[in-house]
Design a protein around this motif. Structure first.
Motif, mmCIF file in Angstrom:
data_model
loop_
_atom_site.group_PDB
_atom_site.id
_atom_site.type_symbol
_atom_site.label_atom_id
_atom_site.label_comp_id
_atom_site.label_asym_id
_atom_site.label_seq_id
_atom_site.Cartn_x
_atom_site.Cartn_y
_atom_site.Cartn_z
ATOM 1 N N MET A 110 13.517 -29.426 -0.734
ATOM 2 C CA MET A 110 12.850 -28.679 -1.950
ATOM 3 C C MET A 110 11.576 -28.245 -1.841
ATOM 4 S SD MET A 110 11.923 -30.141 -5.655
ATOM 5 C CE MET A 110 13.224 -31.029 -5.727
ATOM 6 N N ALA A 111 10.903 -28.759 -0.694
ATOM 7 C CA ALA A 111 9.429 -28.025 -0.538
ATOM 8 C C ALA A 111 9.544 -27.107 0.739
ATOM 9 C CB ALA A 111 8.619 -29.230 0.233
ATOM 10 N N LEU A 112 10.540 -27.028 1.375
ATOM 11 C CA LEU A 112 10.809 -25.985 2.143
ATOM 12 C C LEU A 112 11.318 -24.646 1.407
ATOM 13 C CD1 LEU A 112 12.628 -27.836 5.081
ATOM 14 C CD2 LEU A 112 10.463 -26.832 5.170
ATOM 15 N N SER A 113 12.010 -24.843 0.067
ATOM 16 C CA SER A 113 12.355 -23.645 -0.422
ATOM 17 C C SER A 113 11.055 -22.894 -1.061
ATOM 18 C CB SER A 113 13.464 -23.962 -1.560
ATOM 19 O OG SER A 113 14.319 -24.804 -0.865
ATOM 20 N N CYS A 114 10.021 -23.636 -1.113
ATOM 21 C CA CYS A 114 8.730 -22.942 -1.646
ATOM 22 C C CYS A 114 8.227 -21.833 -0.746
ATOM 23 C CB CYS A 114 7.882 -24.277 -1.946
ATOM 24 S SG CYS A 114 8.283 -24.986 -3.555
ATOM 25 N N GLU A 118 13.151 -20.249 -4.231
ATOM 26 C CA GLU A 118 12.777 -19.307 -2.771
ATOM 27 C C GLU A 118 12.730 -17.774 -3.213
ATOM 28 O OE1 GLU A 118 15.930 -19.216 0.239
ATOM 29 O OE2 GLU A 118 14.347 -19.704 1.429
ATOM 30 N N SER A 119 13.688 -17.373 -4.356
ATOM 31 C CA SER A 119 13.657 -15.900 -4.531
ATOM 32 C C SER A 119 12.768 -15.532 -5.689
ATOM 33 C CB SER A 119 15.157 -15.701 -4.816
ATOM 34 O OG SER A 119 15.721 -16.307 -5.845
ATOM 35 N N ILE A 120 12.502 -16.267 -6.651
ATOM 36 C CA ILE A 120 11.689 -15.831 -7.775
ATOM 37 C C ILE A 120 10.421 -14.896 -7.344
ATOM 38 C CG2 ILE A 120 10.059 -18.223 -7.822
ATOM 39 C CD1 ILE A 120 10.228 -17.880 -10.754
ATOM 40 N N PRO A 121 10.423 -13.869 -8.034
ATOM 41 C CA PRO A 121 9.509 -13.200 -7.523
ATOM 42 C C PRO A 121 7.947 -13.587 -8.166
ATOM 43 C CG PRO A 121 10.456 -12.172 -9.383
ATOM 44 C CD PRO A 121 11.181 -13.465 -9.086
ATOM 45 N N ARG A 122 7.772 -14.564 -7.806
ATOM 46 C CA ARG A 122 6.266 -15.259 -7.912
ATOM 47 C C ARG A 122 6.087 -16.142 -6.624
ATOM 48 N NH1 ARG A 122 7.442 -12.815 -11.609
ATOM 49 N NH2 ARG A 122 7.016 -13.214 -13.861
ATOM 50 N N PRO A 123 4.770 -16.375 -6.261
ATOM 51 C CA PRO A 123 4.636 -17.313 -5.103
ATOM 52 C C PRO A 123 4.957 -18.652 -5.747
ATOM 53 C CG PRO A 123 2.673 -16.328 -5.630
ATOM 54 C CD PRO A 123 3.574 -15.531 -6.466
ATOM 55 N N THR A 124 5.495 -19.635 -4.769
ATOM 56 C CA THR A 124 5.572 -20.940 -5.285
ATOM 57 C C THR A 124 4.959 -21.835 -4.226
ATOM 58 O OG1 THR A 124 7.923 -20.764 -4.198
ATOM 59 C CG2 THR A 124 7.862 -20.689 -6.445
ATOM 60 N N ILE A 125 4.294 -22.759 -4.543
ATOM 61 C CA ILE A 125 3.350 -23.736 -3.645
ATOM 62 C C ILE A 125 3.585 -25.038 -4.020
ATOM 63 C CG2 ILE A 125 1.142 -24.261 -2.565
ATOM 64 C CD1 ILE A 125 -0.015 -21.780 -3.890
ATOM 65 N N ALA A 126 4.213 -25.747 -2.971
ATOM 66 C CA ALA A 126 4.593 -27.358 -3.084
ATOM 67 C C ALA A 126 3.135 -28.127 -2.945
ATOM 68 C CB ALA A 126 5.581 -27.693 -2.348
ATOM 69 N N ALA A 127 3.036 -29.066 -3.756
ATOM 70 C CA ALA A 127 1.747 -29.639 -3.620
ATOM 71 C C ALA A 127 2.208 -31.294 -3.328
ATOM 72 C CB ALA A 127 0.964 -30.053 -4.812
ATOM 73 N N VAL A 128 2.422 -31.577 -1.820
ATOM 74 C CA VAL A 128 2.914 -32.868 -1.388
ATOM 75 C C VAL A 128 2.195 -33.970 -1.267
ATOM 76 C CG1 VAL A 128 4.421 -33.569 0.386
ATOM 77 C CG2 VAL A 128 4.712 -31.111 -0.123
ATOM 78 N N ASN A 129 2.333 -34.881 -2.013
ATOM 79 C CA ASN A 129 1.848 -36.210 -1.995
ATOM 80 C C ASN A 129 2.949 -37.176 -1.466
ATOM 81 O OD1 ASN A 129 3.103 -35.619 -4.432
ATOM 82 N ND2 ASN A 129 2.567 -37.646 -5.175
#
Ligand code: CO8
Length: 261
Positions: free
Chosen positions: A116-120, A95-106
């Motif tokens: 975990m996906a909601l934290s992205c 959530e806080s890392i200064p980079r965008p995080t994107i979950a690829a959900v299959n």
């Protein structure tokens, strides 16, 4: 034994893969600790501009806590709750890392997997993905951030309905509710998610970092405070090399070359 977390790099985009497909990528302590460490390493790398969180196998993104090791912990009467600590640390980093995080959900994205996906920052779903928070069915509750992050994302009534009923929903319904940003054909999930990450990675890194920080803070502060924080960030960017470069590139009709300063 295979590592539970894999790492790959395509230019400015890093791909973290949950790698326990035989257990539908259920979270063990080791998986969470490796995830947190991987994120620390990613943060230290200034050339890395976006992170995709993907999962091995076609059946599941992640089905939450590894219930087999959870039962073992209970049986052994383990002191404290190391899993809760590891979840807080790893999901907090996402959530806080200064980079965008994107979950690829299959596939299945259940319990702690959905949390975990909601934290992205963003979620892209395969059209075959299924989402749910089944904890109340087994005498628990979404304890890895679900009651808080889902509520902030989609509002209390919809969040309660999902958590009260424990019903699973498909990707289109998750999109309608605002849980996922995009739904794509399962076969192109990773490519489409990486393309989205690459598009974000091409933007000015300091702008993206500040936007992430400000949007994350928005629900916690009153409007006046939020607007003041926004003004400060805007003034900060005004002095950056990338702001000059962005404007110059526009005038010169070329692509900007951002350096993150
Ligand atoms: N943990 C460990 N192994 C699992 C899990 C799990 N959560 N889910 C599935 N598996 C394993 C199965 O045991 C099976 O392995 P094996 O063949 O060796 O027995 C394999 O994965 C495939 O599973 P199924 O045969 O059950 O596959 P199905 O397609 O029939 O069903 C389901 C898939 C629907 C996903 C089903 O497996 C299921 O309901 N799993 C449990 C999902 C669940 O309840 N998740 C919530 C867990 S609680 C949680 O996440 C809380 C997180 C917060 C922790 C931190 C506390 C603060």
């Amino acid at each position: 034994m295979e590592e539970p977390i894999l790492w790959d790099r395509e230019g400015p985009v890093g791909v973290i893969t949950l790698n326990r497909p035989e257990a539908l990528n259920a979270m063990t302590l080791e998986l969470l600790e490796q995830l947190a460490r991987r994120l620390d390493e990613a943060e230290a790398d200034s050339t890395l501009r976006a992170i995709v969180l993907a999962a091995a196998g076609e059946k599941a993104f992640c089905v939450g806590a590894d219930l087999k090791s959870r039962v073992k912990e209970y049986d052994e009467g383990q002191a404290g709750d190391p899993m809760a600590d590891a979840v807080k640390s790893a999901f907090g980093r996402l959530e806080s890392i200064p980079r965008p995080t994107i979950a690829a959900v299959n596939g299945y994205c259940l319990g702690g997997g959905l949390e975990m996906a909601l934290s992205c920052d963003l979620r892209v779903a395969a059209d075959t993905a299924q989402f749910g928070l089944p904890e109340a069915r087994v005498g628990s509750l979404p304890g890895a951030g679900g009651t808080q992050r889902l509520t902030r994302l989609i509002g209390p009534a919809r969040a309660k309905e999902l958590m009260f009923t424990c019903e699973r929903i498909g990707a289109d319904e998750a999109y309608r509710l605002g849980i996922v940003n995009r739904v794509v054909p399962a076969a192109s999930l990773l490519d489409e998610t990486k393309a989205l990450a690459a598009s974000i990675a091409s933007k000015a890194p300091l702008s993206i970092q500040k936007i992430k920080l400000l949007v994350n803070r928005a629900p916690e502060v009153d409007l006046e405070t939020g607007l003041q924080l926004e003004r400060e960030a805007h003034a900060f960017l005004k002095e950056s090399e990338d702001r000059q470069e962005g404007m110059r590139a526009f005038v010169e009709k070329r692509d900007p070359v951002f350096v993150g300063r």
